[in-house]
Design a protein around this motif. Structure first.
Motif, short mmCIF file in Angstrom:
data_model
loop_
_atom_site.label_atom_id
_atom_site.label_comp_id
_atom_site.label_asym_id
_atom_site.label_seq_id
_atom_site.Cartn_x
_atom_site.Cartn_y
_atom_site.Cartn_z
N LEU A 79 0.83 -1.20 0.00
CA LEU A 79 0.00 0.00 0.00
C LEU A 79 0.87 1.25 0.00
O LEU A 79 0.60 2.21 -0.74
N GLU A 80 1.93 1.26 0.82
CA GLU A 80 2.83 2.41 0.86
C GLU A 80 3.49 2.62 -0.50
O GLU A 80 3.67 3.77 -0.94
N ASP A 81 3.84 1.52 -1.19
CA ASP A 81 4.43 1.65 -2.54
C ASP A 81 3.43 2.27 -3.51
O ASP A 81 3.79 3.12 -4.34
N GLU A 82 2.18 1.83 -3.42
CA GLU A 82 1.15 2.37 -4.31
C GLU A 82 0.91 3.86 -4.07
O GLU A 82 0.73 4.64 -5.00
N LEU A 83 0.91 4.23 -2.78
CA LEU A 83 0.64 5.62 -2.43
C LEU A 83 1.86 6.52 -2.63
O LEU A 83 1.74 7.73 -2.79
N GLY A 84 3.05 5.91 -2.56
CA GLY A 84 4.27 6.70 -2.68
C GLY A 84 4.65 7.43 -1.41
O GLY A 84 5.48 8.33 -1.43
N VAL A 85 4.05 7.04 -0.26
CA VAL A 85 4.39 7.65 1.02
C VAL A 85 4.52 6.56 2.07
O VAL A 85 3.88 5.52 1.99
N LYS A 86 5.35 6.82 3.07
CA LYS A 86 5.49 5.90 4.19
C LYS A 86 4.47 6.29 5.25
O LYS A 86 4.38 7.45 5.65
N LEU A 87 3.70 5.31 5.71
CA LEU A 87 2.60 5.59 6.64
C LEU A 87 3.00 5.48 8.10
O LEU A 87 2.44 6.19 8.95
N PHE A 88 3.95 4.60 8.42
CA PHE A 88 4.27 4.32 9.82
C PHE A 88 5.78 4.35 10.07
O PHE A 88 6.57 4.10 9.18
N GLU A 89 6.11 4.65 11.30
CA GLU A 89 7.49 4.49 11.76
C GLU A 89 7.46 3.79 13.11
O GLU A 89 6.55 3.99 13.92
N ARG A 90 8.45 2.94 13.33
CA ARG A 90 8.52 2.16 14.57
C ARG A 90 9.38 2.91 15.58
O ARG A 90 10.34 3.59 15.22
N SER A 91 9.03 2.73 16.86
CA SER A 91 9.80 3.33 17.94
C SER A 91 9.77 2.36 19.12
O SER A 91 8.99 1.39 19.12
N PRO A 92 10.60 2.60 20.15
CA PRO A 92 10.57 1.70 21.32
C PRO A 92 9.20 1.62 21.98
O PRO A 92 8.88 0.62 22.63
N ARG A 93 8.36 2.66 21.81
CA ARG A 93 7.03 2.65 22.42
C ARG A 93 5.96 2.09 21.50
O ARG A 93 4.78 2.08 21.84
N GLY A 94 6.36 1.60 20.34
CA GLY A 94 5.39 1.01 19.44
C GLY A 94 5.48 1.61 18.05
O GLY A 94 6.54 2.05 17.60
N VAL A 95 4.35 1.65 17.37
CA VAL A 95 4.27 2.14 16.00
C VAL A 95 3.43 3.41 16.00
O VAL A 95 2.38 3.48 16.64
N LYS A 96 3.89 4.42 15.28
CA LYS A 96 3.12 5.66 15.19
C LYS A 96 3.12 6.15 13.75
O LYS A 96 4.03 5.83 12.96
N PRO A 97 2.11 6.93 13.35
CA PRO A 97 2.05 7.41 11.97
C PRO A 97 3.17 8.40 11.68
O PRO A 97 3.61 9.15 12.55
N THR A 98 3.64 8.39 10.45
CA THR A 98 4.53 9.44 9.99
C THR A 98 3.71 10.71 9.75
O THR A 98 2.49 10.72 9.88
N ALA A 99 4.38 11.79 9.40
CA ALA A 99 3.65 13.03 9.10
C ALA A 99 2.69 12.81 7.94
O ALA A 99 1.55 13.30 7.95
N HIS A 100 3.14 12.07 6.91
CA HIS A 100 2.25 11.76 5.80
C HIS A 100 1.14 10.82 6.23
O HIS A 100 -0.02 10.98 5.80
N GLY A 101 1.48 9.86 7.07
CA GLY A 101 0.47 8.92 7.55
C GLY A 101 -0.64 9.60 8.34
O GLY A 101 -1.81 9.23 8.23
N ALA A 102 -0.26 10.62 9.12
CA ALA A 102 -1.26 11.35 9.90
C ALA A 102 -2.29 12.03 9.01
O ALA A 102 -3.43 12.27 9.42
N ARG A 103 -1.89 12.35 7.77
CA ARG A 103 -2.82 12.98 6.82
C ARG A 103 -3.64 11.92 6.07
O ARG A 103 -4.83 12.13 5.79
N VAL A 104 -3.02 10.80 5.75
CA VAL A 104 -3.66 9.81 4.88
C VAL A 104 -4.56 8.84 5.66
O VAL A 104 -5.64 8.44 5.18
N LEU A 105 -4.14 8.44 6.86
CA LEU A 105 -4.88 7.40 7.59
C LEU A 105 -6.33 7.79 7.90
O LEU A 105 -7.23 6.94 7.78
#
Length: 319
Positions: A39-65
């Motif tokens: 899905l990220e390849d189709e959209l051309g944007v990365k939706l999520f990033e991983r961190s020690p506290r879990g997974v959170k949306p990227t700046a682009h993901g916050a707009r698209v999700l």
């Protein structure tokens, strides 16, 4: 665009975990991760990033999700309405409720069922959360009314009601006024109940998500109904939704985090493929509208979630 990829992304967004989303959605983690990657390849944007506290949306993901949420909601509504037109369902709505659900909210549910375009009877079953979730998955129940504490990806969700959380702490001097900050409340020893109605899950998640230790009383109450009684006796502190306080306590105070009230939310959960389809959507909408008259709802910046319809519920941010 693959619809399952959209659903996978939505599940990850709500559970904040690829592994939790895959487990609750009933697929392997590689399958879900690959679906999100495509899905990220189709959209051309990365939706999520991983961190020690879990997974959170990227700046682009916050707009698209949120757009993905709305698209899936519209798609599910079309499917539900088509199913109702071609195969009208009959019979009652079977609703499972957590023991934390009060009589006023149950009364709203009966009114909502009677107010449908095609009025239906409402058949209730009260049980622990695990039993209710199993019954929903097995088709024995049509909809759940439960605290928002556990993710159930692949199901539709709508927040129905929120209420403030209070702390009863016998160690606080009687007559002490005003709310208590969560950081200050962390110094008490809290009485817990079996992890069945949702209250213990809510409590542990609240302290964990704020990086606070949860000190607990060595014993355990059988149900939330005895928490305020034990707190009144001085056994330990109790954390309860405001409506579940049955005694008058001089040391019962609202719980806040950074000055913002902490609230517990209750949600309706139902399947996209249920034969009642659009009737359930209408029922849940009526229930949310009528429950709004019962008491305070979520304020901006509070702990509760918004009342929009989604397909998954919030969960623990662990990977």
């Amino acid at each position: 665009m693959n619809i399952e990829g959209l659903r996978y992304a939505q599940a990850v967004s709500r559970t904040k975990s690829f592994s939790a989303a895959a487990r609750d959605y009933g697929v392997t983690q590689p399958a879900l991760s690959n679906g999100v990657a495509r899905l990220e390849d189709e959209l051309g944007v990365k939706l999520f990033e991983r961190s020690p506290r879990g997974v959170k949306p990227t700046a682009h993901g916050a707009r698209v999700l949120p757009m993905i949420d709305r698209a899936l909601e519209a798609l599910d509504s079309v499917t539900a309405e088509a199913r109702r037109l071609t195969s009208p369902a009959t019979g009652a709505i079977r609703m499972g409720v957590s023991p934390l659900i009060g009589a006023d909210l149950v009364g709203c549910a009966f009114s909502a069922a009677r107010g449908l375009t095609r009025p239906r009877d409402l058949v209730l079953r009260e049980a622990d959360l695990d039993l209710l979730r199993t019954a929903l998955k097995d088709g024995e129940l049509d909809v759940l009314l439960v605290p928002e504490v556990e993710p159930m990806p692949a199901y539709r969700h709508r927040t129905i009601f929120t209420e403030p959380v209070v702390v009863i702490d016998p160690a606080v001097a009687p007559g002490t006024d005003g709310p208590v900050e969560l950081t200050d409340a962390a110094g008490a020893d809290f009485i817990l109940v079996p992890n069945s109605c949702g209250l213990t899950t809510f409590t542990t998640q609240l302290f964990r998500d704020n990086d606070l230790p949860l000190r607990t009383y060595a014993g355990e109450a059988a149900s939330y109904r005895v928490l305020d009684e034990w707190a009144r006796l001085g056994v330990g502190a109790a954390l309860l939704p405001q409506s579940k306080v049955t005694q008058e306590h001089a040391n019962c105070r609202p719980l806040v985090r950074g000055g913002v009230p902490v609230e517990m939310s209750y949600e309706a959960v139902w399947g996209r493929d249920n034969a009642l389809g659009a009737d359930l959507e209408e029922f849940v909408g009526f229930l949310a509208d009528s429950a709004g008259c019962l008491g305070p709802s979520s304020a901006p910046g509070g702990e509760a979630l918004s009342g929009q319809v989604t397909d998954v519920s919030p969960g623990a941010p662990s990977e």
